[in-house]
Enzyme design. Sequence first.
Site, PDB file in Angstrom:
ATOM      1  N   LYS A  19      73.117  37.973  28.110  1.00 19.00           N
ATOM      2  CA  LYS A  19      73.467  39.123  28.940  1.00 19.00           C
ATOM      3  C   LYS A  19      72.741  39.125  30.288  1.00 19.00           C
ATOM      4  CE  LYS A  19      70.378  42.598  27.068  1.00 19.00           C
ATOM      5  NZ  LYS A  19      70.124  43.502  25.983  1.00 19.00           N
ATOM      6  N   HIS A 179      66.061  25.766  34.361  1.00 17.28           N
ATOM      7  CA  HIS A 179      66.763  26.515  35.409  1.00 17.28           C
ATOM      8  C   HIS A 179      66.116  26.357  36.787  1.00 17.28           C
ATOM      9  CE1 HIS A 179      63.757  29.677  34.763  1.00 17.28           C
ATOM     10  NE2 HIS A 179      64.196  30.284  35.849  1.00 17.28           N
ATOM     11  N   TYR A 180      64.858  25.835  36.840  1.00 11.41           N
ATOM     12  CA  TYR A 180      64.277  25.589  38.158  1.00 11.41           C
ATOM     13  C   TYR A 180      65.074  24.549  38.936  1.00 11.41           C
ATOM     14  CZ  TYR A 180      60.650  28.922  38.603  1.00 11.41           C
ATOM     15  OH  TYR A 180      60.008  30.125  38.813  1.00 11.41           O
ATOM     16  N   GLY A 182      68.088  24.443  39.240  1.00 11.19           N
ATOM     17  CA  GLY A 182      69.239  25.067  39.882  1.00 11.19           C
ATOM     18  C   GLY A 182      68.842  25.906  41.087  1.00 11.19           C
ATOM     19  N   HIS A 241      59.242  23.611  34.295  1.00 13.93           N
ATOM     20  CA  HIS A 241      59.573  23.983  35.674  1.00 13.93           C
ATOM     21  C   HIS A 241      58.659  23.317  36.719  1.00 13.93           C
ATOM     22  CE1 HIS A 241      61.911  26.728  33.423  1.00 13.93           C
ATOM     23  NE2 HIS A 241      61.113  27.768  33.437  1.00 13.93           N
ATOM     24  N   LYS A 331      49.219  25.195  39.321  1.00 12.45           N
ATOM     25  CA  LYS A 331      48.624  26.479  38.919  1.00 12.45           C
ATOM     26  C   LYS A 331      49.746  27.387  38.479  1.00 12.45           C
ATOM     27  CE  LYS A 331      46.874  27.069  42.954  1.00 12.45           C
ATOM     28  NZ  LYS A 331      46.587  27.792  44.168  1.00 12.45           N
ATOM     29  N   ARG A 344      52.695  23.144  48.224  1.00  8.71           N
ATOM     30  CA  ARG A 344      51.900  23.065  49.450  1.00  8.71           C
ATOM     31  C   ARG A 344      51.346  21.642  49.547  1.00  8.71           C
ATOM     32  NH1 ARG A 344      49.166  27.082  52.756  1.00  8.71           N
ATOM     33  NH2 ARG A 344      50.613  28.554  51.844  1.00  8.71           N
ATOM     34  N   ARG A 462      43.726  36.983  41.303  1.00  7.00           N
ATOM     35  CA  ARG A 462      44.170  35.628  41.624  1.00  7.00           C
ATOM     36  C   ARG A 462      44.025  34.670  40.434  1.00  7.00           C
ATOM     37  NH1 ARG A 462      41.021  32.964  44.717  1.00  7.00           N
ATOM     38  NH2 ARG A 462      42.544  31.356  45.118  1.00  7.00           N
TER      39      ARG A 462
END
Length: 482
Positions: A19, A179-180, A182, A241, A331, A344, A462
């Site tokens: 859903k 799904h990353y 995509g 991912h 991370k 990065r 953090r």
Amino acid sequence: ELNGNVTIIVLGASGDLAKKKTYPALFGLFKNGFLPSNAHIIGYARSKMTHDQYIERITQYIKLKSDQDRAMLQAFVNMTSYHAGLYDQDEAWQGLNDFITRNENDRQVHHRHRVYYMALPPSVFIPVAQGIKAHVYTNGFINRLIVEKPFGMDTESSNQLGHAIGQLFSENEIYRIDHYLGKEMVKNCLNLRFSNIFFSQLWHHQFIDNVQITFKEPFGTEGRGGYFDDFGIIRDVMQNHLLQVLTLIAMERPISTDAEAIRDEKVKVLKCIQPIQLDQALLGQYVADGGKPGYLEDDSLKNKQSKTPTFAALALHIDNERWDGVPFILKAGKALNEAKVEVRIQFKNVAGQLYPNTARNELVIRIQPNESVYMKFNSKQPGLSYQTIQTDLDLSYHHRYTDLSIPDAYEALILDVLRDDHSNFVRDDELEASWKIFTPLLHAIDDPQQNVPVHPYPYGSRGPAQLNDFIKAHGYDYTASK
Ligand code: BG6
């Protein structure tokens, strides 16, 4: 080019994934003209539901932006139906097959093309794949199986699952979703690298000092503790991912853009990564802060003494000529200070610095939110000053492409399945290579005897206080890029 004979069977149609992701993505495809009008979607799950209940369920998360969208939704609803049945009974699967066949006959489909989307918990992956193969699979026609993570818990369990499914479906019929792959900016990695001469020349340990890949979510695992606690952050988002992103950044140039050529290179680079050692990992778990509950306080969590990490920083090394000595720092964490996923890439200092104290160049690929690619570079302070200052060359998508709406990752991936393009799906050998990198570390963390430290960090921070020292020790100095 899309085949109007397609029938998409959503297994687990009453569940959360269906859903929240599958149906909204199917609607997005339909709205954009990518679902042929003769296509049909059949939901299958155990719950008995009337047609109206089913429609209510699957449209709950579909966002409608205009009256036109509302009209579209009606047409979409007409393309879908529901059939209830169990996951472990031959008669149930035969019933599903009859239902699909009747529907295909009504639509005058002669060349059957069935896509089985498994939006299911892993405990039923194998029985469902078996049921489909025995009773629903159409010999001599097109059958495609979409599988969602988790693909096992470690190398061994993943291989077992892979073996069981591999007995039933050929690798060409299987689409393992990460799904990353995509996401727009993840798909952009190869275009950026291999269509720009300045990147291709500098993409090397001679010029790159370190690479950081960061995943931050500002919310905890509230309500998902039952699932999350068995997996932890490394299995949840890093083995899949983040490692996929790393692979796209680190792989060699594929010989073509063909799916197998791309996946061959991915496997090669993964095999150059040594399994992560304990001293290359820093783990954390969030605790209550600012009125937000700690991980252990969530009602859905059964083990109130759990040591499952909700944060991890890992330093990986790739043993090949290109990446010799370059740390890749991954991370990831839940309940952190912001929502951000980015890569990065920090370059080395300019040789023989003419201008003292200039910052290092960095290339940042912001995956989400606010997709962008920007380069931190140095320039003369405008005006009467000769000072060198750091500034950005910035390609922010929402500025540059103002009327673009970026498709959801699932939409992009389901379209790839309909087009029979495997480029953005995980191949079996790739999956195995990725588990090998993480399995020894995961086993050590899971072993109570080893008592691997998991550092507390406040909700909304953090991460653990040890993070800066960890990152510095593994080769990244915040002060070098200012
Ligand atoms: C999923 C994880 O695979 O990815 C979730 O199970 C995580 O824990 C999610 O929140 C993140 O995906 P996205 O698309 O929201 O960045």
